[in-house]
Design a protein around this motif. Structure first.
Motif, PDB file in Angstrom:
ATOM      1  N   GLU A 182     -16.797  18.035   0.500  1.00  0.00           N
ATOM      2  CA  GLU A 182     -16.577  18.474   1.875  1.00  0.00           C
ATOM      3  C   GLU A 182     -17.807  18.118   2.696  1.00  0.00           C
ATOM      4  O   GLU A 182     -18.941  18.413   2.295  1.00  0.00           O
ATOM      5  CB  GLU A 182     -16.338  19.982   1.937  1.00  0.00           C
ATOM      6  N   LEU A 183     -17.577  17.512   3.851  1.00  0.00           N
ATOM      7  CA  LEU A 183     -18.666  17.134   4.748  1.00  0.00           C
ATOM      8  C   LEU A 183     -18.385  17.651   6.147  1.00  0.00           C
ATOM      9  O   LEU A 183     -17.227  17.691   6.579  1.00  0.00           O
ATOM     10  CB  LEU A 183     -18.809  15.609   4.813  1.00  0.00           C
ATOM     11  N   GLY A 184     -19.433  18.029   6.871  1.00  0.00           N
ATOM     12  CA  GLY A 184     -19.284  18.234   8.286  1.00  0.00           C
ATOM     13  C   GLY A 184     -18.923  16.902   8.925  1.00  0.00           C
ATOM     14  O   GLY A 184     -19.417  15.846   8.498  1.00  0.00           O
ATOM     15  N   ASN A 185     -18.062  16.899   9.927  1.00  0.00           N
ATOM     16  CA  ASN A 185     -17.561  15.624  10.434  1.00  0.00           C
ATOM     17  C   ASN A 185     -18.648  14.736  11.020  1.00  0.00           C
ATOM     18  O   ASN A 185     -18.504  13.517  11.043  1.00  0.00           O
ATOM     19  CB  ASN A 185     -16.423  15.850  11.445  1.00  0.00           C
ATOM     20  N   THR A 186     -19.775  15.309  11.477  1.00  0.00           N
ATOM     21  CA  THR A 186     -20.840  14.463  12.013  1.00  0.00           C
ATOM     22  C   THR A 186     -21.600  13.740  10.903  1.00  0.00           C
ATOM     23  O   THR A 186     -22.370  12.821  11.190  1.00  0.00           O
ATOM     24  CB  THR A 186     -21.840  15.296  12.841  1.00  0.00           C
ATOM     25  N   TRP A 187     -21.411  14.136   9.656  1.00  0.00           N
ATOM     26  CA  TRP A 187     -22.105  13.501   8.540  1.00  0.00           C
ATOM     27  C   TRP A 187     -21.386  12.264   8.030  1.00  0.00           C
ATOM     28  O   TRP A 187     -21.963  11.461   7.297  1.00  0.00           O
ATOM     29  CB  TRP A 187     -22.251  14.478   7.368  1.00  0.00           C
ATOM     30  N   LEU A 188     -20.102  12.139   8.340  1.00  0.00           N
ATOM     31  CA  LEU A 188     -19.284  11.158   7.646  1.00  0.00           C
ATOM     32  C   LEU A 188     -19.803   9.736   7.796  1.00  0.00           C
ATOM     33  O   LEU A 188     -19.912   8.997   6.813  1.00  0.00           O
ATOM     34  CB  LEU A 188     -17.835  11.232   8.130  1.00  0.00           C
ATOM     35  N   ALA A 189     -20.139   9.309   9.012  1.00  0.00           N
ATOM     36  CA  ALA A 189     -20.584   7.936   9.218  1.00  0.00           C
ATOM     37  C   ALA A 189     -21.866   7.652   8.439  1.00  0.00           C
ATOM     38  O   ALA A 189     -22.043   6.548   7.902  1.00  0.00           O
ATOM     39  CB  ALA A 189     -20.793   7.666  10.705  1.00  0.00           C
ATOM     40  N   THR A 190     -22.755   8.645   8.374  1.00  0.00           N
ATOM     41  CA  THR A 190     -23.998   8.464   7.623  1.00  0.00           C
ATOM     42  C   THR A 190     -23.713   8.189   6.154  1.00  0.00           C
ATOM     43  O   THR A 190     -24.239   7.235   5.561  1.00  0.00           O
ATOM     44  CB  THR A 190     -24.889   9.716   7.760  1.00  0.00           C
ATOM     45  N   PHE A 191     -22.862   9.002   5.549  1.00  0.00           N
ATOM     46  CA  PHE A 191     -22.550   8.819   4.133  1.00  0.00           C
ATOM     47  C   PHE A 191     -21.732   7.553   3.900  1.00  0.00           C
ATOM     48  O   PHE A 191     -21.928   6.846   2.906  1.00  0.00           O
ATOM     49  CB  PHE A 191     -21.809  10.042   3.594  1.00  0.00           C
ATOM     50  N   ALA A 192     -20.802   7.259   4.812  1.00  0.00           N
ATOM     51  CA  ALA A 192     -19.987   6.051   4.658  1.00  0.00           C
ATOM     52  C   ALA A 192     -20.858   4.802   4.728  1.00  0.00           C
ATOM     53  O   ALA A 192     -20.675   3.848   3.956  1.00  0.00           O
ATOM     54  CB  ALA A 192     -18.906   6.012   5.731  1.00  0.00           C
ATOM     55  N   SER A 193     -21.817   4.784   5.648  1.00  0.00           N
ATOM     56  CA  SER A 193     -22.672   3.610   5.825  1.00  0.00           C
ATOM     57  C   SER A 193     -23.561   3.362   4.616  1.00  0.00           C
ATOM     58  O   SER A 193     -24.042   2.247   4.399  1.00  0.00           O
ATOM     59  CB  SER A 193     -23.538   3.764   7.077  1.00  0.00           C
ATOM     60  N   GLN A 194     -23.791   4.398   3.809  1.00  0.00           N
ATOM     61  CA  GLN A 194     -24.668   4.281   2.647  1.00  0.00           C
ATOM     62  C   GLN A 194     -23.896   4.067   1.353  1.00  0.00           C
ATOM     63  O   GLN A 194     -24.480   4.103   0.261  1.00  0.00           O
ATOM     64  CB  GLN A 194     -25.545   5.524   2.544  1.00  0.00           C
ATOM     65  N   GLY A 195     -22.582   3.857   1.467  1.00  0.00           N
ATOM     66  CA  GLY A 195     -21.791   3.576   0.277  1.00  0.00           C
ATOM     67  C   GLY A 195     -21.508   4.771  -0.599  1.00  0.00           C
ATOM     68  O   GLY A 195     -21.113   4.623  -1.762  1.00  0.00           O
ATOM     69  N   VAL A 196     -21.672   5.964  -0.058  1.00  0.00           N
ATOM     70  CA  VAL A 196     -21.482   7.191  -0.836  1.00  0.00           C
ATOM     71  C   VAL A 196     -20.000   7.507  -1.009  1.00  0.00           C
ATOM     72  O   VAL A 196     -19.581   8.026  -2.043  1.00  0.00           O
ATOM     73  CB  VAL A 196     -22.193   8.366  -0.139  1.00  0.00           C
TER      74      VAL A 196
END
Length: 401
Positions: free
Chosen positions: A80-94
């Protein structure tokens, strides 16, 4: 057969049953231990081939725990992620992109813009938590205002705040957040920019536009509103509101139950956030929300998806809504649930959610969010020229972009 042999046979059988199960780990923030156990039991009863491990995270340390687990190669299957975190994690291949899955359910849920980044879908929108405007009916009445007609525009809010602020030295017209990350911009400043048809970044997410006219106008209004404001952390504003010392403040739905429980004598209501002018802008709110992603390290994608689908179901998401009163399902049709008829304040938040805007999907979202705390505080706590403040931070945002 002796009792000892029978017991051994049973133990071996149970071990074999357990061995045949796929273990899926879920790290989440929204369910406490009691609710987690209930959801786990329901899921495993419907999915006997999966053992579900649910780990509760805190907002204070959860982000770092997720980062650490990823670095160690031991990330959970479902996060579960806060929605503002998603792009950060997606950009890092997580996270694993899930475009191959979402087609099965896309029409059944809203808020897909929470989980989109660089033309791919990286998760599933789960729960919503917009902001709305709380207001004290007794203070409006004492100030000669109509408690049944709360402010709908910026000028109406400014005038009402001035009248309430004049009631006494310990009474404030409005509460505005400072002194902590995120809330200063989420609880109204950035949504006010959006409501004024402005943005801090261009549509292609490449150019900072914090120094544009709609943002400048919003910042001047915010500073004027600050003349009648109590400034503090969200929890401090909620306490002042509960004690009857605050006319208006902007916050998520969690304070409905908290105020009713801790300050039962306070008569309050909730309304849509005011828009700039009657014929301009809209009642914009920050689209807070929770999303569910599948870790790129997960080896059990099909089983992870079954867990997510279960969590997103109307039954489970409404269970969380009824239990916490803090969030709402993304499932289409849940707004017709009878629970909302008996909880009209929460129903207002559902209406507010129609005007909610998520933070742009930027890889540097976390760093930019932290800048907004400084922006809001310099607007409210200093006499620095508005244009200079916005230009300075516009350059910092551009550097991050």
């Amino acid at each position: 057969m002796s009792k000892k042999i029978l017991l051994m046979v049973l133990l071996v059988g149970l071990a074999l049953l357990s061995f045949g199960k796929t273990k899926i780990s879920l790290w989440q923030f929204m369910m406490d231990d009691t609710l987690s156990k209930q959801v786990k039991a329901q899921f495993e009863a419907a999915n006997p081939d999966i053992e579900l491990e649910i780990v509760q995270l805190s907002w204070a340390t959860g982000f770092d725990r997720i980062v650490t687990s990823i670095a160690a190669g031991s990330a959970p299957d479902v996060i579960e992620l806060g929605n503002t975190w998603l792009a950060t994690f997606a950009s890092q291949g997580v996270l694993r992109p899930v475009d191959d899955i979402v087609g099965k359910v896309k029409d059944d849920y809203v808020a897909w813009n929470f989980v989109e980044y660089q033309e791919k879908t990286w998760g599933f929108p789960w729960l919503l938590a917009p902001r709305a405007m709380y207001y004290n009916l007794e203070l409006l009445d004492k100030a000669g205002l109509d408690p049944d007609n709360p402010p709908k525009t910026w000028i109406e809010l400014l005038n009402a705040s001035a009248k309430i602020d004049a009631l006494g030295p310990d009474i404030y017209g409005v509460g505005l957040c400072v002194g902590e990350p995120y809330n200063p911009y989420q609880d109204w400043f950035l949504p006010a920019v959006w409501g004024n048809m402005g943005h801090f970044v261009s549509p292609d997410l490449k150019k900072a536009t914090l120094n544009s006219d709609p943002v400048i106008e919003t910042a001047y209004y915010y500073r004027n509103l600050g003349n009648y404001a109590l400034l503090g952390k969200e929890s401090e504003l909620a306490e002042a509101f509960g004690k009857g010392k605050l006319g208006f403040f902007f916050a998520p739905p969690v304070y409905i139950i908290k105020t009713q429980r801790d300050y039962p004598e306070t008569i309050f209501d909730v309304a849509l956030i005011p828009k700039p002018r009657e014929q301009h802008g809209y009642h914009a709110s920050f689209a807070g929300g929770e999303v569910l992603g599948i870790s790129s390290q997960s080896k059990n994608v099909e089983e992870a998806w079954r867990v997510i689908k279960f969590l997103m179901s109307e039954e489970v998401s409404m269970l969380i809504t009824r239990t916490t009163g803090e969030v709402f399902p993304t499932k289409v049709g849940t707004e017709k649930d009878p629970w909302f008829e008996s909880h009209p304040l929460h129903a207002t938040f559902l209406e507010q959610n129609k005007y909610a805007v998520p933070f742009p999907p930027l890889a540097e979202a976390n760093n930019i969010e932290l800048l907004f705390t400084n922006i809001v505080e310099e607007i409210l706590l200093t006499d620095a020229p508005i244009e200079e403040i916005l230009q300075k931070y516009n350059q910092q945002i551009q550097n991050l972009l």
